[in-house]
Design an enzyme around this catalytic site. Structure first.
Site, PDB file in Angstrom:
ATOM      1  N   GLY A  41      41.862 -30.376 -54.353  1.00 49.39           N
ATOM      2  CA  GLY A  41      40.498 -30.556 -54.971  1.00 49.39           C
ATOM      3  C   GLY A  41      39.203 -30.133 -54.004  1.00 49.39           C
ATOM      4  O   GLY A  41      39.180 -29.127 -53.493  1.00 49.39           O
TER       5      GLY A  41
ATOM      6  N   ARG B 217      40.609 -17.651 -60.860  1.00 51.51           N
ATOM      7  CA  ARG B 217      42.045 -17.839 -61.361  1.00 51.51           C
ATOM      8  C   ARG B 217      42.696 -16.444 -61.822  1.00 51.51           C
ATOM      9  O   ARG B 217      43.852 -16.345 -62.020  1.00 51.51           O
ATOM     10  CB  ARG B 217      42.095 -18.962 -62.496  1.00 51.51           C
ATOM     11  CG  ARG B 217      41.762 -20.288 -61.642  1.00 51.51           C
ATOM     12  CD  ARG B 217      42.002 -21.496 -62.845  1.00 51.51           C
ATOM     13  NE  ARG B 217      41.990 -22.704 -62.008  1.00 51.51           N
ATOM     14  CZ  ARG B 217      41.301 -23.687 -62.349  1.00 51.51           C
ATOM     15  NH1 ARG B 217      40.587 -23.665 -63.583  1.00 51.51           N
ATOM     16  NH2 ARG B 217      41.338 -24.910 -61.569  1.00 51.51           N
TER      17      ARG B 217
ATOM     18  N   LYS C  30      38.507 -42.293 -52.210  1.00 52.97           N
ATOM     19  CA  LYS C  30      38.998 -43.461 -52.291  1.00 52.97           C
ATOM     20  C   LYS C  30      40.355 -43.528 -51.972  1.00 52.97           C
ATOM     21  O   LYS C  30      41.362 -42.593 -51.813  1.00 52.97           O
ATOM     22  CB  LYS C  30      39.359 -43.673 -54.021  1.00 52.97           C
ATOM     23  CG  LYS C  30      37.887 -43.777 -54.443  1.00 52.97           C
ATOM     24  CD  LYS C  30      38.236 -44.237 -56.065  1.00 52.97           C
ATOM     25  CE  LYS C  30      36.911 -44.807 -56.725  1.00 52.97           C
ATOM     26  NZ  LYS C  30      37.183 -44.613 -58.203  1.00 52.97           N
TER      27      LYS C  30
ATOM     28  N   GLY D 259      45.675 -30.692 -58.625  1.00 50.79           N
ATOM     29  CA  GLY D 259      46.391 -31.800 -58.884  1.00 50.79           C
ATOM     30  C   GLY D 259      47.943 -31.580 -58.464  1.00 50.79           C
ATOM     31  O   GLY D 259      48.834 -32.481 -57.929  1.00 50.79           O
TER      32      GLY D 259
HETATM   33  P1  AMP Z   1      38.319 -36.835 -53.335  1.00 46.46           P
HETATM   34  O1  AMP Z   1      38.338 -36.226 -54.684  1.00 46.46           O
HETATM   35  O2  AMP Z   1      38.935 -38.312 -53.253  1.00 46.46           O
HETATM   36  O3  AMP Z   1      38.990 -36.130 -52.247  1.00 46.46           O
HETATM   37  O4  AMP Z   1      37.024 -37.410 -52.775  1.00 46.46           O
HETATM   38  C1  AMP Z   1      36.138 -36.248 -52.622  1.00 46.46           C
HETATM   39  C2  AMP Z   1      34.655 -36.862 -52.695  1.00 46.46           C
HETATM   40  O5  AMP Z   1      34.736 -37.963 -51.349  1.00 46.46           O
HETATM   41  C3  AMP Z   1      33.380 -35.971 -52.401  1.00 46.46           C
HETATM   42  O6  AMP Z   1      32.762 -35.795 -53.727  1.00 46.46           O
HETATM   43  C4  AMP Z   1      32.722 -36.765 -51.335  1.00 46.46           C
HETATM   44  O7  AMP Z   1      31.298 -36.708 -51.361  1.00 46.46           O
HETATM   45  C5  AMP Z   1      33.269 -38.096 -51.414  1.00 46.46           C
HETATM   46  N1  AMP Z   1      33.056 -38.923 -49.911  1.00 46.46           N
HETATM   47  C6  AMP Z   1      33.500 -38.473 -48.817  1.00 46.46           C
HETATM   48  N2  AMP Z   1      32.987 -39.336 -47.950  1.00 46.46           N
HETATM   49  C7  AMP Z   1      32.276 -40.078 -48.336  1.00 46.46           C
HETATM   50  C8  AMP Z   1      31.550 -41.537 -48.131  1.00 46.46           C
HETATM   51  N3  AMP Z   1      31.709 -41.686 -46.989  1.00 46.46           N
HETATM   52  N4  AMP Z   1      30.935 -42.069 -49.061  1.00 46.46           N
HETATM   53  C9  AMP Z   1      31.220 -41.726 -50.339  1.00 46.46           C
HETATM   54  N5  AMP Z   1      31.639 -40.794 -50.945  1.00 46.46           N
HETATM   55  C10 AMP Z   1      32.507 -39.943 -49.791  1.00 46.46           C
END
Ligand code: AMP
Length: 437
Positions: A394, A55, A238, A417
């Site tokens: 992220g 940064r 999610k 974010g």
């Molecule tokens: P996000 O912050 O929503 O972009 O999610 C990122 C996270 O999703 C990472 O830590 C990944 O390990 C997790 N992730 C991706 N695919 C899967 C999966 N099939 N099952 C569980 N976690 C997952």
């Protein structure tokens, strides 16, 4: 009706533009004091040493141009979440030496950001003053302290805090002749130093810094000026955290690739058996809505067709491939399978614009990182063939870094974010305060 406004640059040329703002590159900082909001929220170890200076390096082009012009700098940032109180562990005094080394010049330090008028006034051209952590003052974030949203009196407290925030912003503004915002990471916040302060400068003396300009241009390249076919790759854990992103993109993309943990909510909603895979029952109706909306809008959605599943959530667990709608109990989908990757590759390679947010598997586990690594390779290859690719928000940034491909995509966003909110279609207050959009 379509309005176009005309502005003039410093050479008197008419600029056809929808904004009326100063341009950083054209601005001559000679003899001027500039107050620059940067994002120096760098990670520190137990001894207060910086563990990743990305940064700081990100802000250097902006800071160096101002110094090279013969201007002086008042640099301000937050660090961590001190919640409006002084916290020595989050003091920016810990990074003074690193900033000085990076800039190649001495950096003075103002231990109270709201009482730095004399230090700022004493700055000579070429000199730099770093202010203490802005968030040691609750006025920076502008949220009422010690009162819950539900409490009676909250609205009055909020109003009072907004007035204090304006005063705080005015004090910061009084240190300088012009304001530069180069902190994309906090552009989605309407804080004193990121947005309110802009009210105290006229249009000719407030501007986005070089890093901010790059981020805003990258977002415009995908959301406003995309070449088609435009493909969004949305992964991650999610649906709930990506729903707004997906909904906004449905009006813009030709293809939507949905991967990662969030896919299983779709498969379950479609009546599939997903074993122990991650999912959100309450979002199943929304998932079906997304698919129906996509069909209406002519967006091709490509979900995963088969998954690499594990017996348990660990790197060394036994692996087996299942059809995504038919995962046996006791197994959990954790990575994209070769069959899904082949379908996704075909779509990505034909795309002219690519937006990637979120890994398509548990990429933190070496044995389940293959799918995400492959996606990074396809995006890099498509970029080499002429596509514009933006990776942001992220974990997808960590993923392209992990596979060493960050310099082979068109742009990697630094603001998690802020990037997500921009893709959701929200106006970023830090940008709007200057561009007036
Ligand atoms: P996000 O912050 O929503 O972009 O999610 C990122 C996270 O999703 C990472 O830590 C990944 O390990 C997790 N992730 C991706 N695919 C899967 C999966 N099939 N099952 C569980 N976690 C997952």
């Amino acid at each position: 009706m379509f309005f176009v406004t005309f502005a003039q640059n410093k050479y008197g040329n008419n600029l056809t533009t929808t904004q009326n703002m100063a341009n950083f590159n054209d601005y001559n900082f000679a003899g001027k004091k500039a107050i620059v909001r940067v994002d120096f929220n760098v990670p520190l170890n137990e001894e207060g040493k910086i563990t990743d200076d990305t940064r700081i390096r990100g802000a250097l082009p902006t800071l160096k141009k101002i110094l090279a012009d013969g201007g002086s700098l008042v640099v301000m940032s937050h660090m961590g979440k001190p919640k409006g109180k002084v916290n020595p562990k989050l003091s920016l005094s810990q990074i003074v030496d690193a900033v000085a080394t990076a800039l190649g010049t001495e950096v003075k330090f103002a231990p109270d950001c709201a009482k730095a008028a004399d230090a700022a006034a004493a700055l000579k051209p070429g000199e730099v003053l770093l202010l203490e952590n802005l968030r040691f003052y609750p006025e920076e974030e502008g949220k009422p302290v010690g009162i819950d949203k539900e409490d009676p009196g909250y609205d009055a407290a909020k109003k009072e805090m907004k007035a204090r925030q304006a005063e705080f912003a005015k004090t910061l503004a009084s240190y300088a002749d012009c304001y530069v915002n180069d902190a994309f990471g906090t552009a989605h916040r309407r804080h004193a130093s990121t947005a309110v302060i802009a009210d105290y400068f006229d249009d000719n003396n407030k501007m986005l810094g070089l890093l901010m300009e790059k981020e805003v241009t990258a977002i415009d390249n995908v959301l406003k000026n995309a070449q088609h076919p435009f493909t969004a790759i949305i992964g991650g854990s999610k649906v709930s955290s990506k729903l707004a992103v997906i909904k906004n993109l449905l009006d813009k993309v030709d293809n939507l690739i949905i991967g990662g943990g969030m896919g299983f909510t779709f498969f379950k909603a479609q009546g599939g058996k997903i074993g122990n895979s991650l999912h959100e029952d309450d979002l199943m109706p929304e998932a079906l809505n997304v698919l129906a909306e996509a069909e209406k809008k002519g967006v091709h959605v490509q979900l995963s067709v088969a998954t690499v599943a594990g017996r348990e959530f660990s790197n060394d667990t036994e692996q087996r491939i299942f059809d995504t709608h038919n995962i046996e109990d006791g197994w959990e989908g954790m990575d994209a399978s070769p069959a899904s990757l082949a379908l996704w590759k075909e779509i990505i390679m034909k795309s002219k614009t690519i937006l990637w947010n979120g890994p398509v598997g548990v990429f933190e586990f070496e044995n389940f990182a293959k799918g995400t690594g492959e996606i990074a390779k396809y995006v890099a290859e498509a970029t080499k063939n002429g596509a514009y690719s933006l990776v942001g928000g992220g974990d997808s940034v960590a993923a392209v870094n992990k596979f060493g491909l960050a310099d082979q995509v068109s742009y990697v966003s630094t603001g998690g974010g802020a990037m997500l909110e921009a893709i959701e279609g929200k106006t970023l207050p830090g940008v709007a305060a200057i561009k007036g959009e």
